[in-house]
Write a protein that holds these residues in place. Structure first.
Motif, short mmCIF file in Angstrom:
data_model
loop_
_atom_site.label_atom_id
_atom_site.label_comp_id
_atom_site.label_asym_id
_atom_site.label_seq_id
_atom_site.Cartn_x
_atom_site.Cartn_y
_atom_site.Cartn_z
N SER A 6 14.89 32.06 79.79
CA SER A 6 15.88 31.30 79.04
C SER A 6 15.22 30.22 78.17
CB SER A 6 16.89 30.67 79.99
OG SER A 6 16.27 29.76 80.87
N VAL A 7 14.17 29.58 78.69
CA VAL A 7 13.56 28.46 77.97
C VAL A 7 12.81 28.94 76.72
CG1 VAL A 7 11.91 26.57 78.10
CG2 VAL A 7 13.37 27.09 80.06
N THR A 8 11.84 29.81 76.93
CA THR A 8 11.02 30.23 75.78
C THR A 8 11.77 31.20 74.87
OG1 THR A 8 10.04 31.89 77.26
CG2 THR A 8 8.81 29.86 76.91
N LEU A 9 12.69 31.98 75.43
CA LEU A 9 13.49 32.87 74.59
C LEU A 9 14.35 32.07 73.62
CD1 LEU A 9 14.46 35.73 73.88
CD2 LEU A 9 16.16 35.53 75.71
N SER A 10 14.92 30.96 74.10
CA SER A 10 15.74 30.13 73.22
C SER A 10 14.91 29.53 72.10
CB SER A 10 16.42 29.01 74.03
OG SER A 10 15.47 28.11 74.56
N GLN A 11 13.70 29.08 72.44
CA GLN A 11 12.82 28.50 71.41
C GLN A 11 12.42 29.56 70.38
OE1 GLN A 11 9.90 27.15 74.29
NE2 GLN A 11 10.43 25.02 73.91
N TYR A 12 12.10 30.74 70.88
CA TYR A 12 11.66 31.83 70.00
C TYR A 12 12.79 32.24 69.04
CZ TYR A 12 10.14 36.50 68.59
OH TYR A 12 9.80 37.62 67.86
N LEU A 13 13.99 32.41 69.58
CA LEU A 13 15.11 32.84 68.74
C LEU A 13 15.49 31.78 67.71
CD1 LEU A 13 17.45 34.53 71.41
CD2 LEU A 13 15.96 35.65 69.72
N GLN A 14 15.46 30.52 68.10
CA GLN A 14 15.78 29.46 67.15
C GLN A 14 14.78 29.41 66.00
OE1 GLN A 14 15.03 25.45 68.36
NE2 GLN A 14 16.78 24.62 67.23
N ASP A 15 13.53 29.70 66.32
CA ASP A 15 12.46 29.60 65.33
C ASP A 15 12.39 30.80 64.39
OD1 ASP A 15 11.09 27.23 65.25
OD2 ASP A 15 9.16 28.13 65.78
N HIS A 16 12.82 31.97 64.85
CA HIS A 16 12.57 33.20 64.10
C HIS A 16 13.81 33.92 63.58
CE1 HIS A 16 8.76 32.61 66.26
NE2 HIS A 16 8.20 33.37 65.34
N PHE A 17 15.00 33.47 64.00
CA PHE A 17 16.20 34.20 63.58
C PHE A 17 17.27 33.25 63.07
CE2 PHE A 17 14.08 37.08 66.43
CZ PHE A 17 14.31 38.34 65.90
N MET A 18 17.95 33.67 62.03
CA MET A 18 19.10 32.93 61.55
C MET A 18 20.20 33.04 62.61
SD MET A 18 21.17 33.41 57.96
CE MET A 18 19.65 33.14 57.03
N ASP A 19 20.87 31.95 62.88
CA ASP A 19 21.87 31.90 63.95
C ASP A 19 21.26 32.28 65.29
OD1 ASP A 19 23.92 31.19 62.16
OD2 ASP A 19 24.34 33.29 61.71
N GLY A 20 20.01 31.86 65.48
CA GLY A 20 19.32 32.18 66.73
C GLY A 20 19.97 31.54 67.95
N VAL A 21 20.56 30.34 67.76
CA VAL A 21 21.24 29.67 68.88
C VAL A 21 22.45 30.47 69.32
CG1 VAL A 21 22.43 27.57 69.61
CG2 VAL A 21 20.42 27.40 68.14
N THR A 22 23.20 31.00 68.35
CA THR A 22 24.37 31.83 68.67
C THR A 22 23.95 33.10 69.39
OG1 THR A 22 25.51 30.99 66.70
CG2 THR A 22 26.39 32.99 67.71
N LEU A 23 22.86 33.71 68.93
CA LEU A 23 22.34 34.91 69.58
C LEU A 23 21.93 34.61 71.01
CD1 LEU A 23 21.33 37.82 69.73
CD2 LEU A 23 19.23 37.09 68.55
N PHE A 24 21.28 33.47 71.21
CA PHE A 24 20.85 33.09 72.55
C PHE A 24 22.06 32.90 73.46
CE2 PHE A 24 19.78 29.65 75.60
CZ PHE A 24 18.86 30.35 76.35
#
Length: 412
Positions: free
Chosen positions: A239-257
């Motif tokens: 959950s921790v590193t996946l959230s950081q990775y998605l926020q950094d590399h994807f648009m709307d990464g927080v929503t995806l997480f």
């Protein structure tokens, strides 16, 4: 309606209160805690590895303090420790949004980890106090279901309301903890002698000196714990590193997480019972083996996912592994646990939580120095390596059991 009335009559009001509190707490905390890494990333002075350390150090503190939860409750009573732990959680969540200082953030994380460990240990013990032994398995199953119900709904509700991971979610979580502590304190006062010092039985106490002796002498237990730490490292970083990775590399990464976290909870709710029943035809080791393979496949999927659909499929596979591994891992230790040392062996197994420090911290290091692909693939390898320790532990236990049987026959 009749089923509901029967359910309410089946358990003590304190048990119902703790289960309802589990839903409420997991619902609000899932809007904030999984997003803590994203929130802290807003401070430029905090790198991925520092954020991972901040979050992981709380679990590290909780690991070792959780071992003395039973001992401490023997001195001050379960009720007081339970209420204090809820107040500590409320303070910690307010603290996370009140400062950007590294030292203070680490302190609040430690308070959260210790309080969470105490609440988890004491609440389960208190629920067992008010529940007949024949009903405890189902009662704990209800508690696990309640936790996943909150974690399934929380991230989606937070995302829909636009508060997932922001200051409002942390304040709401803190208010819920404080309010629940007050209501639980009033309820416990109405129950004479509940959670008193005298009610803590000898078999529930965890003695640090005895724990150390057990770890040195019982090799199978030690091997199972090492395997458990490795698995928790994989699960703890997700959950921790996946959230950081998605926020950094994807648009709307927080929503995806948020969607992935909810998918995790929903999958557990929908598939826990049928998958658990299906897996009962296999040995505990084979369940762990299959779960670790699914963990690895999920991590490989994360490493090479380039769109939402692939991440959703990867999370689904990862969660199936979680459903198989978690109960089998606990059952594997229970299988080798002497009845007279149950509290000590369960206390030893809580050392698995050390992985919740290693995962976020080392995952953050890999993410900072390399990239998400390397991090996810490395964690996939860790899940497979853990299988060796469970295999070696099981083999040592079988040899030990066979030797004891042969010795008994000889003296007969």
């Amino acid at each position: 309606m009749k089923k509901l009335k029967c359910y309410l009559k089946e358990y003590h009001p304190i048990v119902h209160s703790l289960i309802f509190g589990t839903v409420l707490i997991s619902l609000t905390s899932s809007m904030s805690l999984p997003f803590l890494a994203i929130y802290l990333s807003g401070f430029k002075e905090l790198s991925f590895s520092k954020i991972g350390f901040i979050i992981g150090v709380g679990s590290l503190a909780g690991t070792f303090c959780g071992l003395i939860g039973g001992v401490l409750s023997d001195f001050i009573g379960r009720n007081k420790l339970l209420i204090l732990s809820l107040l500590g959680l409320g303070v910690a969540f307010i603290g996370f949004i009140s400062t950007s200082n590294l030292g203070l953030l680490i302190s609040f994380s430690i308070v959260r980890g210790v309080s969470q460990a105490f609440f988890g240990t004491i609440s389960k013990a208190l629920m067992a106090d008010f529940t007949p032994e024949s009903k405890r398995f189902r009662m704990f199953s209800n508690r696990y279901f309640a936790s996943n119900l909150g974690f399934a709904a929380g991230p989606v509700i937070g995302a829909l309301l636009g508060i997932g991971g922001n200051m409002i979610a942390f304040v709401l979580t803190s208010v819920i903890y404080f309010g629940y502590a007050l209501s639980l304190m009033m309820m416990l006062k109405s129950v004479p002698n509940s959670g008193s010092k005298a009610e803590v039985h000898d078999e529930e106490r965890i003695h640090p000196s005895l724990l150390w002796k057990v770890l040195r002498s019982d090799v199978p237990l030690l091997l199972f714990i090492i395997g458990g730490i490795l698995l928790t490292t994989v699960h703890g970083q997700m959950s921790v590193t996946l959230s950081q990775y998605l926020q950094d590399h994807f648009m709307d990464g927080v929503t995806l997480f948020a969607l992935l976290m909810s998918l995790n909870g929903v999958t557990v709710i929908l598939f826990q019972l049928p998958l658990s029943r299906w897996s009962e035809r296999y040995s505990l080791f084979h369940r762990i083996l299959l779960g670790c393979i699914l963990f690895a496949c999920g991590e490989i999927g994360f490493a090479f996912s380039s769109n939402w659909a692939l991440f959703i499929v990867s999370m689904f596979i990862f969660t199936l592994g979680e459903i198989l591994v978690i109960p089998a891992e606990y059952a594997q230790v229970d299988e080798i646990t002497p009845n007279e040392l149950r509290g000590t062996y369960y206390g030893a197994q809580s050392l698995n939580e050390f992985g919740n420090f290693l995962g976020p911290w080392f995952g953050g290091v890999l993410l900072t120095r390399y990239n998400g692909t390397v991090m996810f693939l490395f964690m996939g390898c860790v899940s497979l390596v853990s299988v060796y320790f469970f295999f070696a532990g099981k083999r040592r236990y079988n040899k030990k059991t066979k030797s004891a049987i042969d010795s008994g026959k000889f003296f007969a």
